[in-house]
Write an enzyme that holds these catalytic residues in place. Structure first.
Site, PDB file in Angstrom:
ATOM      1  N   HIS A  27       0.855  -1.190   0.000  1.00  0.00           N
ATOM      2  CA  HIS A  27       0.000   0.000   0.000  1.00  0.00           C
ATOM      3  C   HIS A  27       0.892   1.242   0.000  1.00  0.00           C
ATOM      4  O   HIS A  27       2.136   1.113  -0.022  1.00  0.00           O
ATOM      5  CB  HIS A  27      -0.956  -0.019   1.199  1.00  0.00           C
ATOM      6  CG  HIS A  27      -0.271  -0.257   2.521  1.00  0.00           C
ATOM      7  ND1 HIS A  27       0.576   0.657   3.092  1.00  0.00           N
ATOM      8  CD2 HIS A  27      -0.286  -1.332   3.357  1.00  0.00           C
ATOM      9  CE1 HIS A  27       1.023   0.187   4.232  1.00  0.00           C
ATOM     10  NE2 HIS A  27       0.534  -1.033   4.413  1.00  0.00           N
ATOM     11  N   HIS A  30       3.907   1.378   2.291  1.00  0.00           N
ATOM     12  CA  HIS A  30       5.104   0.692   1.803  1.00  0.00           C
ATOM     13  C   HIS A  30       5.818   1.556   0.751  1.00  0.00           C
ATOM     14  O   HIS A  30       7.049   1.644   0.729  1.00  0.00           O
ATOM     15  CB  HIS A  30       4.729  -0.630   1.122  1.00  0.00           C
ATOM     16  CG  HIS A  30       4.200  -1.686   2.047  1.00  0.00           C
ATOM     17  ND1 HIS A  30       2.931  -2.187   1.946  1.00  0.00           N
ATOM     18  CD2 HIS A  30       4.778  -2.339   3.085  1.00  0.00           C
ATOM     19  CE1 HIS A  30       2.737  -3.114   2.870  1.00  0.00           C
ATOM     20  NE2 HIS A  30       3.846  -3.218   3.588  1.00  0.00           N
ATOM     21  N   GLN A 146       8.662  -3.196  16.999  1.00  0.00           N
ATOM     22  CA  GLN A 146       9.466  -3.974  16.042  1.00  0.00           C
ATOM     23  C   GLN A 146      10.731  -3.201  15.667  1.00  0.00           C
ATOM     24  O   GLN A 146      11.836  -3.736  15.671  1.00  0.00           O
ATOM     25  CB  GLN A 146       8.613  -4.255  14.800  1.00  0.00           C
ATOM     26  CG  GLN A 146       9.410  -4.685  13.581  1.00  0.00           C
ATOM     27  CD  GLN A 146       8.534  -5.081  12.402  1.00  0.00           C
ATOM     28  OE1 GLN A 146       7.849  -6.081  12.454  1.00  0.00           O
ATOM     29  NE2 GLN A 146       8.550  -4.315  11.323  1.00  0.00           N
ATOM     30  N   SER A 179      -1.552  -3.222   5.925  1.00  0.00           N
ATOM     31  CA  SER A 179      -2.112  -4.232   5.010  1.00  0.00           C
ATOM     32  C   SER A 179      -3.427  -4.764   5.555  1.00  0.00           C
ATOM     33  O   SER A 179      -4.343  -5.086   4.808  1.00  0.00           O
ATOM     34  CB  SER A 179      -1.121  -5.375   4.831  1.00  0.00           C
ATOM     35  OG  SER A 179       0.072  -4.878   4.289  1.00  0.00           O
TER      36      SER A 179
END
Ligand code: PAF
Length: 272
Positions: A27, A30, A146, A179
């Site tokens: 998308h 990204h 992350q 996503s």
């Protein structure tokens, strides 16, 4: 001209690579990471690998959006140099791929709700780094925990990789692109933008000097009034991902919540 590859050969290893790892369902978020990669003027390599190991729930893995043909087209139009589509057996041969443990921070927030998630993330990212040997790699700030753990791993393993951090890409109502949003109905998408409004509200309370705990509690109560099921809303110190103390200056307000049973995460920086 974009090359689609399934393995990494000597030719690629002889080049300086800026690496953008993804799990597909590409998308605009990204693509904003791809743009950052292109700014390095290195060869850009985007991987699409749906990493089973980072899903603590098989149903979530099976339902993860997948649109490979479309992804390839989008990435080709964006002008990346390589699209890397490895098979699972290439990423995880029967031997020789070390499992990377995330340590304490890997067990809180996302790690508490999704046991084993960060072990899966770090293991695959380390494996991909080992295969691709990038000099630079781009990760989005939406996955704040992350990103923190990947930077930690790079330090710990003394990897010579420069991390480029991409800002969170939001839709016109403030919903962070993910996503997983592809699974949301238009009404749910609109409702999900309350997640960001809530972060802004709590950040504003904290910036105006209100108590951290009270502000977070207020935010948690408010968000639960919408058709949003809160998992956590919490404040951490950006430096160590621990609860802030009186010396903390850079905070992150992090949230995970379910809308129509879809798990969404978001965060906002607060400087005090
Ligand atoms: O952020 C993601 O999309 C994934 O966690 C990553 C970094 C590609 C590893 O599978």
């Amino acid at each position: 001209m974009t090359k689609v590859i399934t393995t990494i050969n000597e030719d690629i290893l002889s080049k300086k690579i800026c690496f953008i790892p993804t799990m597909g369902a590409i998308h605009e978020g990204h693509l904003s990471l791809v743009d950052l990669g292109k700014e390095t003027n290195l060869n850009t390599l985007v991987s699409i690998f749906l990493n089973r190991k980072q899903f603590n729930n098989t149903e979530d893995f099976i339902n993860y959006p997948s649109q490979l043909e479309q992804d390839i087209q989008i990435l080709e139009s964006s002008g990346v140099d390589y699209i890397f589509l490895p098979e699972e057996s290439y990423i995880y041969p029967s031997q020789g791929v070390p499992t990377v443990l995330p340590g304490k921070v890997g067990g809180i927030l996302e790690g508490l709700s999704r046991p084993g998630h960060f072990e899966g993330v770090l293991t695959v990212v380390n494996r991909l780094f080992d295969l691709v040997q990038p000099s630079h790699a781009v990760f989005g700030k939406k996955d704040a925990q992350q990103l923190f753990l990947i930077k930690n791993m790079i330090n710990e393993f003394d990897l010579n990789i420069k991390i480029i951090e991409g800002e969170i890409f939001r839709d016109e109502n403030g919903l962070a692109l993910s996503s997983r949003n592809k699974h949301l109905s238009p009404a749910a998408k609109l409702n999900a933008s309350n997640i960001f409004s809530n972060l802004l509200y709590v950040a504003n309370e904290i910036n105006s000097g209100k108590d951290f705990k009270e502000s977070v509690e207020l935010g948690s109560n408010l968000i639960n009034q919408n058709e949003i099921k809160l998992d956590y809303l919490d404040l951490v110190d950006e430096e160590n991902f621990k609860y802030p103390n009186k010396y903390s200056r850079k905070l992150k307000l992090v949230i995970a919540a379910y809308v129509e049973d879809i798990r969404l995460i978001d965060n906002i920086d607060i400087k005090i």
